[in-house]
Structure formats: C-alpha cells, structure tokens
Write a protein that holds these residues in place. Structure first.
Motif, PDB file in Angstrom:
ATOM      1  N   MET A   1       0.842  -1.189   0.000  1.00 25.54           N
ATOM      2  CA  MET A   1       0.000   0.000   0.000  1.00 25.54           C
ATOM      3  C   MET A   1       0.879   1.242   0.000  1.00 25.54           C
ATOM      4  O   MET A   1       1.848   1.327   0.759  1.00 25.54           O
ATOM      5  N   GLU A   2       0.552   2.195  -0.873  1.00 31.23           N
ATOM      6  CA  GLU A   2       1.369   3.403  -0.974  1.00 31.23           C
ATOM      7  C   GLU A   2       1.271   4.230   0.306  1.00 31.23           C
ATOM      8  O   GLU A   2       0.186   4.405   0.880  1.00 31.23           O
ATOM      9  N   LYS A   3       2.416   4.773   0.737  1.00 28.52           N
ATOM     10  CA  LYS A   3       2.473   5.604   1.939  1.00 28.52           C
ATOM     11  C   LYS A   3       3.246   6.875   1.611  1.00 28.52           C
ATOM     12  O   LYS A   3       4.416   6.810   1.220  1.00 28.52           O
ATOM     13  N   SER A   4       2.603   8.016   1.772  1.00 30.23           N
ATOM     14  CA  SER A   4       3.249   9.292   1.471  1.00 30.23           C
ATOM     15  C   SER A   4       4.004   9.801   2.692  1.00 30.23           C
ATOM     16  O   SER A   4       3.491   9.761   3.822  1.00 30.23           O
ATOM     17  N   ILE A   5       5.225  10.274   2.475  1.00 30.94           N
ATOM     18  CA  ILE A   5       6.036  10.838   3.558  1.00 30.94           C
ATOM     19  C   ILE A   5       6.619  12.172   3.100  1.00 30.94           C
ATOM     20  O   ILE A   5       6.692  12.456   1.903  1.00 30.94           O
ATOM     21  N   LYS A   6       7.016  12.963   4.075  1.00 30.63           N
ATOM     22  CA  LYS A   6       7.662  14.238   3.773  1.00 30.63           C
ATOM     23  C   LYS A   6       9.028  14.258   4.449  1.00 30.63           C
ATOM     24  O   LYS A   6       9.118  14.306   5.683  1.00 30.63           O
ATOM     25  N   PRO A   7      10.095  14.191   3.689  1.00 28.33           N
ATOM     26  CA  PRO A   7      11.446  14.133   4.271  1.00 28.33           C
ATOM     27  C   PRO A   7      11.918  15.500   4.758  1.00 28.33           C
ATOM     28  O   PRO A   7      11.224  16.503   4.629  1.00 28.33           O
ATOM     29  N   LEU A   8      13.130  15.523   5.279  1.00 24.37           N
ATOM     30  CA  LEU A   8      13.721  16.774   5.754  1.00 24.37           C
ATOM     31  C   LEU A   8      14.022  17.711   4.591  1.00 24.37           C
ATOM     32  O   LEU A   8      14.286  17.268   3.471  1.00 24.37           O
ATOM     33  N   THR A 123       2.264   4.356  -6.686  1.00 22.74           N
ATOM     34  CA  THR A 123       3.688   4.103  -6.918  1.00 22.74           C
ATOM     35  C   THR A 123       4.148   2.786  -6.289  1.00 22.74           C
ATOM     36  O   THR A 123       5.090   2.157  -6.778  1.00 22.74           O
ATOM     37  N   PHE A 124       3.491   2.363  -5.200  1.00 16.73           N
ATOM     38  CA  PHE A 124       3.872   1.093  -4.567  1.00 16.73           C
ATOM     39  C   PHE A 124       3.602  -0.076  -5.509  1.00 16.73           C
ATOM     40  O   PHE A 124       4.455  -0.935  -5.722  1.00 16.73           O
ATOM     41  N   LYS A 125       2.396  -0.114  -6.103  1.00 10.39           N
ATOM     42  CA  LYS A 125       2.051  -1.197  -7.019  1.00 10.39           C
ATOM     43  C   LYS A 125       2.913  -1.150  -8.275  1.00 10.39           C
ATOM     44  O   LYS A 125       3.356  -2.188  -8.770  1.00 10.39           O
ATOM     45  N   ALA A 126       3.145   0.057  -8.795  1.00  6.67           N
ATOM     46  CA  ALA A 126       3.941   0.184 -10.017  1.00  6.67           C
ATOM     47  C   ALA A 126       5.374  -0.294  -9.809  1.00  6.67           C
ATOM     48  O   ALA A 126       6.015  -0.804 -10.738  1.00  6.67           O
ATOM     49  N   THR A 127       5.873  -0.153  -8.575  1.00  2.62           N
ATOM     50  CA  THR A 127       7.262  -0.527  -8.293  1.00  2.62           C
ATOM     51  C   THR A 127       7.408  -1.981  -7.887  1.00  2.62           C
ATOM     52  O   THR A 127       8.347  -2.669  -8.310  1.00  2.62           O
ATOM     53  N   PHE A 128       6.459  -2.468  -7.071  1.00  4.14           N
ATOM     54  CA  PHE A 128       6.649  -3.781  -6.443  1.00  4.14           C
ATOM     55  C   PHE A 128       5.698  -4.866  -6.948  1.00  4.14           C
ATOM     56  O   PHE A 128       5.999  -6.056  -6.782  1.00  4.14           O
ATOM     57  N   HIS A 187      -3.925  -3.637 -11.374  1.00  2.39           N
ATOM     58  CA  HIS A 187      -3.013  -4.401 -10.521  1.00  2.39           C
ATOM     59  C   HIS A 187      -1.619  -3.773 -10.490  1.00  2.39           C
ATOM     60  O   HIS A 187      -0.854  -4.048  -9.566  1.00  2.39           O
ATOM     61  N   ALA A 188      -1.295  -2.959 -11.480  1.00  2.66           N
ATOM     62  CA  ALA A 188       0.019  -2.317 -11.522  1.00  2.66           C
ATOM     63  C   ALA A 188      -0.047  -0.868 -11.060  1.00  2.66           C
ATOM     64  O   ALA A 188       0.933  -0.131 -11.198  1.00  2.66           O
ATOM     65  N   GLY A 189      -1.173  -0.448 -10.511  1.00  4.39           N
ATOM     66  CA  GLY A 189      -1.306   0.925 -10.026  1.00  4.39           C
ATOM     67  C   GLY A 189      -1.384   1.955 -11.139  1.00  4.39           C
ATOM     68  O   GLY A 189      -1.041   3.126 -10.932  1.00  4.39           O
ATOM     69  N   ILE A 190      -1.860   1.544 -12.306  1.00  9.74           N
ATOM     70  CA  ILE A 190      -1.940   2.432 -13.462  1.00  9.74           C
ATOM     71  C   ILE A 190      -3.390   2.877 -13.672  1.00  9.74           C
ATOM     72  O   ILE A 190      -4.302   2.054 -13.668  1.00  9.74           O
ATOM     73  N   LYS A 191      -3.580   4.157 -13.857  1.00  6.18           N
ATOM     74  CA  LYS A 191      -4.898   4.706 -14.148  1.00  6.18           C
ATOM     75  C   LYS A 191      -5.011   4.977 -15.650  1.00  6.18           C
ATOM     76  O   LYS A 191      -4.179   5.681 -16.225  1.00  6.18           O
ATOM     77  N   VAL A 192      -6.023   4.393 -16.275  1.00  4.82           N
ATOM     78  CA  VAL A 192      -6.250   4.605 -17.707  1.00  4.82           C
ATOM     79  C   VAL A 192      -7.213   5.775 -17.871  1.00  4.82           C
ATOM     80  O   VAL A 192      -8.366   5.715 -17.433  1.00  4.82           O
ATOM     81  N   ILE A 193      -6.739   6.839 -18.481  1.00  4.12           N
ATOM     82  CA  ILE A 193      -7.551   8.037 -18.674  1.00  4.12           C
ATOM     83  C   ILE A 193      -8.420   7.911 -19.919  1.00  4.12           C
ATOM     84  O   ILE A 193      -9.592   8.290 -19.931  1.00  4.12           O
ATOM     85  N   GLU A 194      -7.849   7.330 -20.966  1.00  2.00           N
ATOM     86  CA  GLU A 194      -8.602   7.166 -22.211  1.00  2.00           C
ATOM     87  C   GLU A 194      -7.971   6.045 -23.028  1.00  2.00           C
ATOM     88  O   GLU A 194      -6.749   5.869 -23.027  1.00  2.00           O
ATOM     89  N   ALA A 195      -8.817   5.307 -23.720  1.00  7.92           N
ATOM     90  CA  ALA A 195      -8.345   4.278 -24.655  1.00  7.92           C
ATOM     91  C   ALA A 195      -9.291   4.270 -25.835  1.00  7.92           C
ATOM     92  O   ALA A 195     -10.513   4.237 -25.667  1.00  7.92           O
ATOM     93  N   ARG A 196      -8.753   4.342 -27.033  1.00 10.01           N
ATOM     94  CA  ARG A 196      -9.602   4.381 -28.224  1.00 10.01           C
ATOM     95  C   ARG A 196      -8.888   3.720 -29.397  1.00 10.01           C
ATOM     96  O   ARG A 196      -7.668   3.570 -29.407  1.00 10.01           O
ATOM     97  N   ILE A 197      -9.691   3.321 -30.376  1.00 13.24           N
ATOM     98  CA  ILE A 197      -9.156   2.704 -31.587  1.00 13.24           C
ATOM     99  C   ILE A 197      -8.669   3.800 -32.539  1.00 13.24           C
ATOM    100  O   ILE A 197      -9.394   4.755 -32.832  1.00 13.24           O
ATOM    101  N   SER A 198      -7.440   3.661 -33.004  1.00 16.28           N
ATOM    102  CA  SER A 198      -6.870   4.645 -33.931  1.00 16.28           C
ATOM    103  C   SER A 198      -6.787   4.111 -35.362  1.00 16.28           C
ATOM    104  O   SER A 198      -6.644   4.886 -36.306  1.00 16.28           O
ATOM    105  N   HIS A 199      -6.876   2.801 -35.518  1.00 23.61           N
ATOM    106  CA  HIS A 199      -6.786   2.184 -36.852  1.00 23.61           C
ATOM    107  C   HIS A 199      -7.651   0.943 -36.870  1.00 23.61           C
ATOM    108  O   HIS A 199      -7.610   0.127 -35.943  1.00 23.61           O
TER     109      HIS A 199
END
Length: 282
Positions: A1-8, A123-128, A187-199
């Motif tokens: 699960m993604e966890k946001s942190i703020k470093p120094l 980012t957690f799913k995309a990485t791991f 499953h890979a943490g990817i959001k699909v904004i749009e998908a369409r047929i081009s050909h």
C-alpha cells in the motif's frame, strides 16, 4: 500500500554539511584527529541523501529492502543516505500501439491499432507488484484489444443482427476497450484516462475480397433504387397516356413499351434512338 512521507528539507542539511567543513578544519588545526575524521565522514555521508523533485514526479524510498514511503511533494529534500531512491513520473503519458492482427466475433482477421492515455496512480504497485510497469502496460493492452475485438463483428454485412460493430459502434467499442484495459492495469497501479481505436481495417489477406463485397452491395443498393424509380416513371407515363387519350395500347404493345422504357431508364449508358418510318406494327 502506498504511503506518502515528507522528508527533511534539503536546505537545512546543506547548512549542516557546510558547518562540518570548518569543524573538521578546526579539529585538524588543534590536533584532534577523531573529531576531524568524524566531521569528514559525516560530510561525505550527508551528500548522497540530497535529491530534488519536479512537479508530478515521485520518489520511492527503500531502506535495506523495506519500503519506507513515497515522496510526492516537489522541492529540495534530504533522506537517509542509505536509502535507495527510485524516481517515477506521475505525468500523463500515452502510446500508440501499431495495428495488431486479431479476429473479430465472426472470425475475420482484422487490423486494430489503439491509443492509450495513462498515468501512474499508485507508486507502490507500479514498483513492487510488476517487474516493469511500462512493458506490462503494452502487453496487457495488446491482450485487451484481442479480447475486445472478439466481442464484436467488424461490420453488419455478415452479422445483420449485430447491434454494435467495430465500425459503427465507435463509442461503445472504445468504452469497452477502456474498461478492459483499466481492469488489467489496476493491478500495476496504473490509471487509464482514455483508450480508443486509432486504426481499423480488414487484414491484408481478405481486404481485397471484402472491398469487392462492399462494392457489390453498394451497386445492388443503387440498382434497386434506380429500378424503383423507373417503375414509378413507367407507371406514371402509361397512366397519363391513358387519361389524356393520346393513344390506346394493346397488351402486347403496352408490354413492348414498358420493356423499352425500362431499358432506357435502367441502363447505365445513354440510349441510342431508332426512328420508325413505317407503321406501328413494323
């Protein structure tokens, strides 16, 4: 699960690193070797911890194999120098798949090209969760296109009862494609904004035959319209001649006239008139 942190803040640690330089110099000058060595080691260790992030970029932090969090705020930061830092773009990206040979619902081979607009959401799913999320996107998009194409016929020439086809149901087909790709890339943490047929086209081996079929269908439809119009015109001509009493036709002569008019009206070439200088029976 993604966890946001703020470093120094990186600026604070820059001041600390700068302060270690005169501290090391003073220790050397006074003959204190241990403080000088510690100051130099501290200065060297601080340097790898600095990093910067631009807007819509993220940094995944890993410490000795353990996920520690993700930095999404843009700016100049410092983290534990022993942390592994993996930068990931959160910006909207797109790619166009080259036309892929697939089979439609009836089994006809067709070429389908697609455009997918996407961005990293987790980012957690995309990485791991996957080995290479960009390659994963391409492979799963191809698989989604194959599955989507198998749901619909290419057109309604062979599937007359089909409500949606790849050619005519553009909105419905694109929506189905987008839903299929979104489900696979979630499953890979990817959001699909749009998908369409081009050909979209028939595969090369059947394209010529399908083109001839479409041309034949168009010709038949045009001929049907011409014949319907010609029948109406002949009917109107015979009715006007009868009402105005210009000439009375026997059934045999009426049939001959109808035949001649239909030939003239339905022919795809201009008629060549023949003058009759004899009697009506010649």
């Amino acid at each position: 699960m993604e966890k946001s942190i703020k470093p120094l803040s990186g600026y604070l640690m820059v001041l600390v690193a700068i302060a270690l330089i005169p501290a090391a110099a003073f220790s050397i000058a006074t003959g204190s070797k241990i403080p000088a060595i510690l100051s130099i080691i501290g200065f060297i260790l601080i340097l790898p911890g600095f990093f910067t992030l631009q807007p819509n970029k993220a940094m995944v932090l890993i410490l000795f194999g353990a996920y520690k969090g993700t930095v999404k705020a843009n700016g100049f930061f410092w983290v534990n120098p022993f942390m592994t830092k993996n930068k990931i773009s959160l910006r909207v990206r797109n790619f166009e798949n080259k036309p892929l040979k697939v089979n439609d619902k009836i089994g006809n081979p067709v070429m389908v090209g697609t455009i997918v607009v996407w961005q990293v959401e987790d980012t957690f799913k995309a990485t791991f969760e996957v080995e290479d999320y960009e390659n994963f996107i391409h492979l799963q998009s191809d698989a989604a296109v194959r599955k989507m194409a198998g749901k619909y016929p290419y057109d309604d020439f062979e599937a007359e009862n089909a409500e949606i086809t790849l050619r005519s149901g553009v909105e419905d087909v694109n929506h189905s494609l987008e839903a299929e790709i979104s489900e696979r890339l979630h499953h890979a943490g990817i959001k699909v904004i749009e998908a369409r047929i081009s050909h979209l086209a028939y595969s090369q081996e059947i394209a010529s035959a399908m083109l001839q079929r479409q041309q034949a269908t168009a010709i038949v439809a045009a001929r049907r319209k011409i014949v319907d119009g010609a029948v109406g015109m002949v009917e109107m001509a015979l009715e006007d001649l009868k009402i105005k009493g210009i000439i009375e036709f026997e059934e045999e002569r009426k049939a001959a006239m109808v035949s001649n008019l239909m030939v003239v009206l339905c022919s795809d070439r201009s008629a060549s008139p023949v003058l009759n200088v004899g009697t009506l029976n010649q």
